[in-house]
Design a protein around this motif. Structure first.
Motif, mmCIF file in Angstrom:
data_model
loop_
_atom_site.group_PDB
_atom_site.id
_atom_site.type_symbol
_atom_site.label_atom_id
_atom_site.label_comp_id
_atom_site.label_asym_id
_atom_site.label_seq_id
_atom_site.Cartn_x
_atom_site.Cartn_y
_atom_site.Cartn_z
ATOM 1 N N THR A 1 40.337 46.268 23.065
ATOM 2 C CA THR A 1 41.944 46.021 22.345
ATOM 3 C C THR A 1 42.097 44.599 22.298
ATOM 4 O OG1 THR A 1 42.465 48.070 23.418
ATOM 5 C CG2 THR A 1 44.192 46.597 22.516
ATOM 6 N N LYS A 2 42.495 44.132 21.201
ATOM 7 C CA LYS A 2 42.929 42.719 20.986
ATOM 8 C C LYS A 2 44.560 42.559 20.669
ATOM 9 C CE LYS A 2 38.609 41.409 19.398
ATOM 10 N NZ LYS A 2 37.519 40.985 18.029
ATOM 11 N N ALA A 3 45.065 41.561 20.921
ATOM 12 C CA ALA A 3 46.580 41.417 20.671
ATOM 13 C C ALA A 3 46.618 39.787 19.990
ATOM 14 C CB ALA A 3 47.385 41.396 21.766
ATOM 15 N N ILE B 1 55.087 37.932 14.336
ATOM 16 C CA ILE B 1 54.427 39.180 13.929
ATOM 17 C C ILE B 1 53.222 39.425 15.055
ATOM 18 C CG2 ILE B 1 53.102 40.892 12.412
ATOM 19 C CD1 ILE B 1 54.276 39.056 9.926
ATOM 20 N N LEU B 2 53.465 40.382 15.718
ATOM 21 C CA LEU B 2 52.602 40.877 16.815
ATOM 22 C C LEU B 2 51.591 42.004 16.124
ATOM 23 C CD1 LEU B 2 51.510 40.712 19.684
ATOM 24 C CD2 LEU B 2 53.123 42.781 20.323
ATOM 25 N N GLU B 3 50.199 41.699 16.215
ATOM 26 C CA GLU B 3 49.435 42.828 15.699
ATOM 27 C C GLU B 3 48.485 42.943 16.922
ATOM 28 O OE1 GLU B 3 46.810 40.914 12.673
ATOM 29 O OE2 GLU B 3 48.485 41.249 10.934
ATOM 30 N N LYS C 1 44.704 49.521 13.846
ATOM 31 C CA LYS C 1 45.488 48.249 13.906
ATOM 32 C C LYS C 1 46.871 48.587 13.521
ATOM 33 C CE LYS C 1 45.546 43.637 11.537
ATOM 34 N NZ LYS C 1 44.870 42.830 10.656
ATOM 35 N N LEU C 2 47.766 47.860 14.525
ATOM 36 C CA LEU C 2 49.278 47.913 14.419
ATOM 37 C C LEU C 2 49.754 46.706 14.343
ATOM 38 C CD1 LEU C 2 50.082 51.206 16.593
ATOM 39 C CD2 LEU C 2 50.203 51.162 13.923
ATOM 40 N N SER C 3 50.926 46.494 13.595
ATOM 41 C CA SER C 3 51.561 45.170 13.582
ATOM 42 C C SER C 3 53.274 45.527 13.652
ATOM 43 C CB SER C 3 51.385 44.338 12.362
ATOM 44 O OG SER C 3 51.713 45.087 11.178
#
Length: 187
Positions: A15-17, A23-25, A32-34
């Motif tokens: 998992t990558k942030a 904006i946080l992705e 993928k969520l933002s």
């Protein structure tokens, strides 16, 4: 500071942030969520943790602090495990079909069929249970979208209190009312 907001959010493996321009992705095996982060909050990403920091000390800053952490936790859980809501349609002749993966068609005792457009962010399946009820499963990565669509399905025909017919969440307890015969006697 918010007590919950102070706790770091762990980023699991695969998992990558990324936080850029407010904006946080978050990207993971599930998708993928933002999320747009309010200007009162700062987000730092260190190794395998996300730290949320309020940029002030007012009550509003504290509220946003805890809210933002909660949203980020749901995003991380959504892209790793996903969310699921199950509903059951209970009633004589109740049928649920999915047409082309885009439309949910409900036959729930009305003189017409009810068509619901399935959002692209969720996946819906319908199956018959051994006791002849229809089980509807709504899954997806976004907790809000899954819950909102499940609520929309339930709102088509909420369970009624006398016989319990309608669409309800799996395991939901319906408070049953006594009918006329049990309510009183003949006069």
């Amino acid at each position: 500071m918010s007590r919950l907001g102070k706790k770091p959010v762990h980023i699991p493996e695969k998992t990558k942030a990324e936080f850029k321009d407010g904006i946080l992705e978050i990207t993971g095996p599930g998708g993928k969520l933002s999320q747009v982060i309010d200007s009162k909050i700062n987000v730092k990403i260190e190794k395998d943790n996300i730290l949320i920091e309020a940029l002030g000390d007012s009550r509003e800053h504290n509220m946003f602090h805890g809210l933002t952490r909660g949203l980020i936790v749901n995003m991380v859980e959504g892209v790793t495990k996903g969310f699921k809501k199950e509903l059951e349609a209970i009633g004589l002749g109740f049928k649920v079909n999915i047409e082309g993966g885009k439309k949910l068609v409900l036959a729930v005792g009305f003189s017409h069929l009810v068509n619901l457009e399935i959002p692209q962010t969720v996946k819906v399946t319908a199956a018959l249970t051994p006791d002849k009820n229809t089980l509807i499963t709504v899954t997806g990565t976004d907790k809000y979208e899954v819950g909102a669509f499940a609520a929309k399905i339930r709102a088509v025909k909420p369970p009624e209190p006398y016989k319990g017919f309608g669409i309800r969440y799996l395991g939901e307890k319906i408070i049953r009312k006594a009918g006329k015969a049990a309510a009183g006697g003949k006069k």
